[in-house]
Motif scaffolding. Structure first.
Motif, PDB file in Angstrom:
ATOM      1  N   GLN A 110      -3.790  11.212  -6.240  1.00 37.45           N
ATOM      2  CA  GLN A 110      -4.692  12.354  -6.095  1.00 37.45           C
ATOM      3  C   GLN A 110      -4.651  12.907  -4.673  1.00 37.45           C
ATOM      4  OE1 GLN A 110      -8.358  10.597  -7.451  1.00 37.45           O
ATOM      5  NE2 GLN A 110      -7.915  11.011  -9.602  1.00 37.45           N
ATOM      6  N   SER A 111      -4.654  12.025  -3.689  1.00 35.51           N
ATOM      7  CA  SER A 111      -4.575  12.441  -2.293  1.00 35.51           C
ATOM      8  C   SER A 111      -3.251  13.138  -2.016  1.00 35.51           C
ATOM      9  CB  SER A 111      -4.743  11.216  -1.387  1.00 35.51           C
ATOM     10  OG  SER A 111      -4.505  11.554  -0.047  1.00 35.51           O
ATOM     11  N   GLN A 147      -1.263   4.062  -6.466  1.00 35.89           N
ATOM     12  CA  GLN A 147      -2.354   3.923  -7.422  1.00 35.89           C
ATOM     13  C   GLN A 147      -2.885   5.336  -7.686  1.00 35.89           C
ATOM     14  OE1 GLN A 147      -3.011   0.920  -8.711  1.00 35.89           O
ATOM     15  NE2 GLN A 147      -1.470   0.026  -7.375  1.00 35.89           N
ATOM     16  N   GLU A 148      -3.834   5.452  -8.604  1.00 34.98           N
ATOM     17  CA  GLU A 148      -4.345   6.776  -8.965  1.00 34.98           C
ATOM     18  C   GLU A 148      -4.941   7.510  -7.770  1.00 34.98           C
ATOM     19  OE1 GLU A 148      -7.129   8.962 -12.317  1.00 34.98           O
ATOM     20  OE2 GLU A 148      -6.804   6.815 -12.425  1.00 34.98           O
ATOM     21  N   LYS A 149      -5.720   6.818  -6.948  1.00 35.79           N
ATOM     22  CA  LYS A 149      -6.335   7.470  -5.792  1.00 35.79           C
ATOM     23  C   LYS A 149      -5.282   7.977  -4.804  1.00 35.79           C
ATOM     24  CE  LYS A 149      -7.226   3.160  -3.242  1.00 35.79           C
ATOM     25  NZ  LYS A 149      -5.901   3.173  -2.658  1.00 35.79           N
ATOM     26  N   ASP A 150      -4.181   7.237  -4.662  1.00 36.45           N
ATOM     27  CA  ASP A 150      -3.096   7.662  -3.783  1.00 36.45           C
ATOM     28  C   ASP A 150      -2.443   8.934  -4.319  1.00 36.45           C
ATOM     29  OD1 ASP A 150      -3.338   5.243  -2.187  1.00 36.45           O
ATOM     30  OD2 ASP A 150      -2.283   4.214  -3.807  1.00 36.45           O
ATOM     31  N   ASN A 194       0.827  -1.194   0.000  1.00 42.31           N
ATOM     32  CA  ASN A 194       0.000   0.000   0.000  1.00 42.31           C
ATOM     33  C   ASN A 194       0.866   1.250   0.000  1.00 42.31           C
ATOM     34  OD1 ASN A 194      -2.364  -1.457   0.009  1.00 42.31           O
ATOM     35  ND2 ASN A 194      -2.550  -1.426   2.233  1.00 42.31           N
ATOM     36  N   GLN A 243      -3.235  16.728  -3.384  1.00 46.57           N
ATOM     37  CA  GLN A 243      -4.018  17.643  -2.539  1.00 46.57           C
ATOM     38  C   GLN A 243      -3.239  18.036  -1.290  1.00 46.57           C
ATOM     39  OE1 GLN A 243      -7.611  15.389  -1.915  1.00 46.57           O
ATOM     40  NE2 GLN A 243      -8.587  16.210  -3.751  1.00 46.57           N
TER      41      GLN A 243
END
Length: 116
Positions: free
Chosen positions: A31-32, A26-29, A3, A35
């Protein structure tokens, strides 16, 4: 399994922004991460700071994540840091990071292979 994790710390006393990344992003990681990065870096004047990225626990970058990583390099460049230093413990990851720095014209980047 593998992870992604990251931390971003601003140190005004040493004029450094320290970022530690590990695992497999991953993509979601990503993006976070972007931010959080924008919130932390938005509070300082990056041209007075060095950006130090601890990539010693980063897993080899997969082709599907490459565009996101390139976007991060462009973001580092646009921020205008004095110097950008990547620290890795893998020769393979080091080569990947150098190649991306060259491709994104992050000319003030340095990639160092360090032992754990």
């Amino acid at each position: 399994m593998n992870n992604a994790e990251y931390s971003i710390e601003v140190h005004p006393e040493t004029k450094e922004v320290n970022i530690a990344v590990s695992g497999k992003f991953q993509e979601k990681d990503a993006q976070s991460f972007v931010q959080t990065y924008q919130a932390e870096v938005g509070a300082i004047d990056p041209k007075d700071y060095d950006l130090i990225l601890d990539c010693k626990s980063l897993v080899v970058v997969s082709p599907e994540i490459l565009p996101m990583l390139e976007a991060c390099y462009k973001m580092y460049k646009a921020s205008g840091f004095n110097k950008v230093k990547f620290i890795t413990s893998s020769a393979v990851v080091s080569m990947q990071l150098k190649r991306i720095a060259h491709r994104t014209e992050l000319d003030n980047a340095e990639v160092v292979v360090a032992s754990n």
